[in-house]
Design a protein around this motif. Sequence first.
Motif, PDB file in Angstrom:
ATOM      1  N   GLY A 196       6.654  -7.919  12.700  1.00  0.00           N
ATOM      2  CA  GLY A 196       5.609  -8.110  11.735  1.00  0.00           C
ATOM      3  C   GLY A 196       4.389  -7.736  11.215  1.00  0.00           C
ATOM      4  O   GLY A 196       2.915  -7.950  10.891  1.00  0.00           O
ATOM      5  N   ARG A 197       3.533  -7.041  12.629  1.00  0.00           N
ATOM      6  CA  ARG A 197       3.087  -5.805  12.711  1.00  0.00           C
ATOM      7  C   ARG A 197       2.671  -5.113  12.594  1.00  0.00           C
ATOM      8  O   ARG A 197       3.249  -3.778  12.707  1.00  0.00           O
ATOM      9  CB  ARG A 197       1.876  -6.204  14.113  1.00  0.00           C
ATOM     10  N   THR A 198       1.859  -4.439  11.203  1.00  0.00           N
ATOM     11  CA  THR A 198       1.851  -3.384  10.945  1.00  0.00           C
ATOM     12  C   THR A 198       0.991  -2.476  10.849  1.00  0.00           C
ATOM     13  O   THR A 198       0.148  -3.213  10.351  1.00  0.00           O
ATOM     14  CB  THR A 198       3.029  -2.891   9.527  1.00  0.00           C
ATOM     15  N   ASN A 199       0.753  -1.112  11.140  1.00  0.00           N
ATOM     16  CA  ASN A 199      -0.196  -0.249  10.576  1.00  0.00           C
ATOM     17  C   ASN A 199      -0.004   0.689   9.707  1.00  0.00           C
ATOM     18  O   ASN A 199       1.281   1.332   9.838  1.00  0.00           O
ATOM     19  CB  ASN A 199      -0.991   0.817  12.008  1.00  0.00           C
ATOM     20  N   LEU A 200      -0.825   0.884   8.750  1.00  0.00           N
ATOM     21  CA  LEU A 200      -0.427   2.167   7.583  1.00  0.00           C
ATOM     22  C   LEU A 200      -1.146   3.174   7.988  1.00  0.00           C
ATOM     23  O   LEU A 200      -2.529   2.739   7.684  1.00  0.00           O
ATOM     24  CB  LEU A 200      -0.380   1.132   6.293  1.00  0.00           C
ATOM     25  N   VAL A 201      -0.705   4.363   7.799  1.00  0.00           N
ATOM     26  CA  VAL A 201      -1.393   5.913   8.219  1.00  0.00           C
ATOM     27  C   VAL A 201      -1.056   5.925   7.404  1.00  0.00           C
ATOM     28  O   VAL A 201       0.185   7.017   7.281  1.00  0.00           O
ATOM     29  CB  VAL A 201      -1.024   5.978   9.476  1.00  0.00           C
TER      30      VAL A 201
ATOM     31  N   LEU B 235       0.645  -1.237   0.053  1.00  0.00           N
ATOM     32  CA  LEU B 235      -0.162  -0.024  -0.265  1.00  0.00           C
ATOM     33  C   LEU B 235       1.189   1.723  -0.516  1.00  0.00           C
ATOM     34  O   LEU B 235       0.504   1.989  -0.538  1.00  0.00           O
ATOM     35  CB  LEU B 235      -0.788  -0.022   1.637  1.00  0.00           C
ATOM     36  N   ALA B 236       1.485   0.877   0.804  1.00  0.00           N
ATOM     37  CA  ALA B 236       2.782   2.563   0.852  1.00  0.00           C
ATOM     38  C   ALA B 236       3.368   2.130  -0.874  1.00  0.00           C
ATOM     39  O   ALA B 236       3.205   3.594  -1.271  1.00  0.00           O
ATOM     40  CB  ALA B 236       3.564   2.248   1.548  1.00  0.00           C
ATOM     41  N   ASP B 237       3.794   1.413  -1.578  1.00  0.00           N
ATOM     42  CA  ASP B 237       3.776   1.980  -2.974  1.00  0.00           C
ATOM     43  C   ASP B 237       3.028   2.282  -3.186  1.00  0.00           C
ATOM     44  O   ASP B 237       3.141   3.049  -4.074  1.00  0.00           O
ATOM     45  CB  ASP B 237       4.597   0.352  -3.666  1.00  0.00           C
TER      46      ASP B 237
END
Length: 383
Positions: free
Chosen positions: A58-63, A39-41
């Motif tokens: 391995g556990r991330t939020n994308l903000v 998603l960052a890409d």
Amino acid sequence: MTVTSDDVVALVSDLVRIESVTPWLVPGGAGEAEVARYLADWLSDLPVDVVVDEIAPGRTNLVATLRGTGGGPTLCLNAHADTVGFEGWPDDALQPRVDGDRLYGLGAADDKGCCAAALLAMRELAGTPLRGDLVVACVADEEGVSIGTERLVQQLRADAAVVLEPDALPRLVVEHQGFGWIDVVVHGRAAHGSAPDDGIDAIVAMADIVTRLHRQDVEVFAAHPDPLNGRTVFHTGTVRGGTDYATYPSLCTLGIEIGTQTGERLDDRVAEIEAMIDDVRRDVPELAAEVVVRLEREPFVARGHEPLLACLDRAAERTLGGRLTPSGLNAWTDAALMQNAGIPTLLLGPLGGNFHAPDEWLSISETVSVVDLLVVAAREYLG
Ligand SMILES: [Zn+2]
């Protein structure tokens, strides 16, 4: 509107192909890191600030934040990037398949279609100057214990939020049940199988408690459902007890999931179970038992959401031809954590089916409708 079915199919299909099983539920599950990278890409061409926040390995939020010109409110769209496991799927859980209006795949509806809806809305809004900020959070671990939204609310300053979970337009969820994971622990007394005068059978006592819980489910929960949130959740989950065939079991532990309606607290449920234990103890005075709360999640009740609701209703009139219908849910979502952190929160989402089961599907057309609704509402709300 320029967001199309093809946009939805392309983005949701890519997300379904990336395994993001929550390792809290299924040891070895990949977590959300790969989804966040993708998603960052996907967002890299847009004028947005992207933070990939690694909460645990391995556990991330994308903000992602689309900055406004200033002086406006901040609106957060929250969807979760993790899924449950593959149980029951033949071997095509990660192979998206379109049949008519339905997109099939693990997490297609719950909740990758919602991640896609939020991001497509952000892409659409990136072309218009707005005063306020739009924040899209694709969070970790909603299917586990919500470490993603717990982290998010520590960092986020928002005036309102929409949590996106599969549901059905024009429903707008303004409240839902809370729940508890509770252990009931019964202590008997171990004894040789031929010494009934010495033994206290913890499993027999537990059977009595289970019968009483089941009776409460039928006579109270099923007979008197909440008008918005339905029947109070109750089911047994696990039971463990005893050591071998030849010994009176000295310990039995029952794990249950039990709901709370708005206005109730888990303490109310605990007191009811303690009263059941007292009843059983009348026949077996030596019996010892306790109730242990393993996880408590409060119900969700939207508060302070009126400015956002007015925008959503006007957007619904334009894009759906009528206002939204205030509704409830018998399930729990991260909306409760957002609201309890002081952010006025509402919940909605596109139609889907077979959640947490094989052949989970998402309505493609309704996902487009959710994007349209969010875009029109956010444009007005953010000014
Ligand atoms: Zn979900």
